[in-house]
Scaffold this active site. Structure first.
Site, short mmCIF file in Angstrom:
data_model
loop_
_atom_site.label_atom_id
_atom_site.label_comp_id
_atom_site.label_asym_id
_atom_site.label_seq_id
_atom_site.Cartn_x
_atom_site.Cartn_y
_atom_site.Cartn_z
N CYS A 111 0.83 -1.21 0.00
CA CYS A 111 0.00 0.00 0.00
C CYS A 111 0.87 1.27 0.00
O CYS A 111 1.44 1.60 -1.02
CB CYS A 111 -1.00 -0.03 1.15
SG CYS A 111 -2.38 1.14 0.91
N HIS A 214 -3.73 -4.87 0.25
CA HIS A 214 -3.26 -5.31 1.56
C HIS A 214 -3.32 -6.83 1.67
O HIS A 214 -4.26 -7.39 2.25
CB HIS A 214 -4.09 -4.66 2.67
CG HIS A 214 -3.67 -3.28 3.01
ND1 HIS A 214 -2.71 -3.00 3.97
CD2 HIS A 214 -4.05 -2.08 2.51
CE1 HIS A 214 -2.54 -1.69 4.05
NE2 HIS A 214 -3.34 -1.11 3.17
N GLU A 216 -1.71 -8.82 3.59
CA GLU A 216 -1.65 -9.31 4.97
C GLU A 216 -3.03 -9.42 5.60
O GLU A 216 -3.23 -10.17 6.58
CB GLU A 216 -0.75 -8.40 5.82
CG GLU A 216 -1.37 -7.13 6.36
CD GLU A 216 -1.64 -6.05 5.31
OE1 GLU A 216 -2.31 -5.05 5.65
OE2 GLU A 216 -1.17 -6.20 4.16
#
Length: 237
Positions: A111, A214, A216
């Site tokens: 990001c 994102h 994660e």
């Protein structure tokens, strides 16, 4: 087997200036651990020797998401649509990336991470995607869960990212800025269908990769994004 040490850059807390805090979301930590790496948090410190010693401990660096990059970093004045910025933090992060690059460490940006990597390489950003085109769609996800997807990215056939995910991928999206002019030595490896840059890779460096979504956020849901983290940790060994 000794694990690759992955330095995860921390981020300044912007809500409490009286009691400033360094922090990082636990999903970054868990993603690296699950991929077989040893996550180590790197605090925001001014001492150059401290930064060098932190880098010396690491086998790779993860640059996470966060606030907007101050446009002064790429020689632009702030737009009326710019979000919260922290020039001192930008300067620190750019210095850490420089130290990591000098050591030839693998670098993964997520990001804000893709954005600061592009700026580090001399590129610029769209300060707000509403300035990019009238056909640009919503990139600040309205889905309530961070591990929900909101749009597709198209991956370049010749990119390293293609070897991990194939020609397209559904991703989540939490950004209003994105790569504009590409930095030196970088290529665009994925775009959204509205033309927004969603991933970049370095062509003149062993491993430097940035993604705009994102990955994660999916770590507690499924393994759909784990190929990226495993690939990064493997490159750090």
């Amino acid at each position: 087997m000794k694990k690759a040490v992955i330095g995860i850059l921390t981020h300044p807390e912007t809500d409490d200036l009286v009691h400033p805090t360094n922090y990082i979301g636990d999903r970054y930590i868990v993603s690296i651990e699950k991929a077989g790496g040893l996550p180590v948090l790197i605090p925001i410190v001014d001492d150059v020797d401290c930064i060098q010693q932190y880098i010396a401990l690491c086998d790779g660096i993860l640059v996470p998401g966060g606030i907007d990059v101050n446009p002064l970093c790429y020689n632009e004045n702030p737009s009326m649509r710019i979000g919260v910025t922290d020039l001192a933090f930008d300067t620190w992060e750019l210095h850490v990336i420089k130290q990591a690059e000098e050591k030839r460490l693998p670098i993964l940006g997520i990001c804000r991470g893709i954005q600061i990597l592009n700026v580090y390489r001399g590129g610029t950003l769209w300060q707000d995607l509403r300035d990019q085109s009238s056909t640009t769609f919503q990139h600040v996800q309205k889905e309530i869960k961070r591990d929900s997807v909101s749009h597709k990215v198209l991956i370049d056939t010749h990119s390293h990212l293609h070897s991990l995910f194939g020609s397209d991928l559904m991703v989540n999206s939490f950004h209003h800025q994105a790569v504009k002019e590409l930095g030196k030595g970088l290529l665009v490896s994925a775009k959204a269908t509205d033309g927004t840059v969603e991933a970049i890779e370095a062509v003149d460096y062993p491993y430097m990769l940035g993604v705009q979504w994102h990955p994660e956020a999916f770590v507690f849901k499924d393994d759909s994004m784990m190929p990226l983290f495993r690939d990064f940790v493997d490159a750090c060994r």
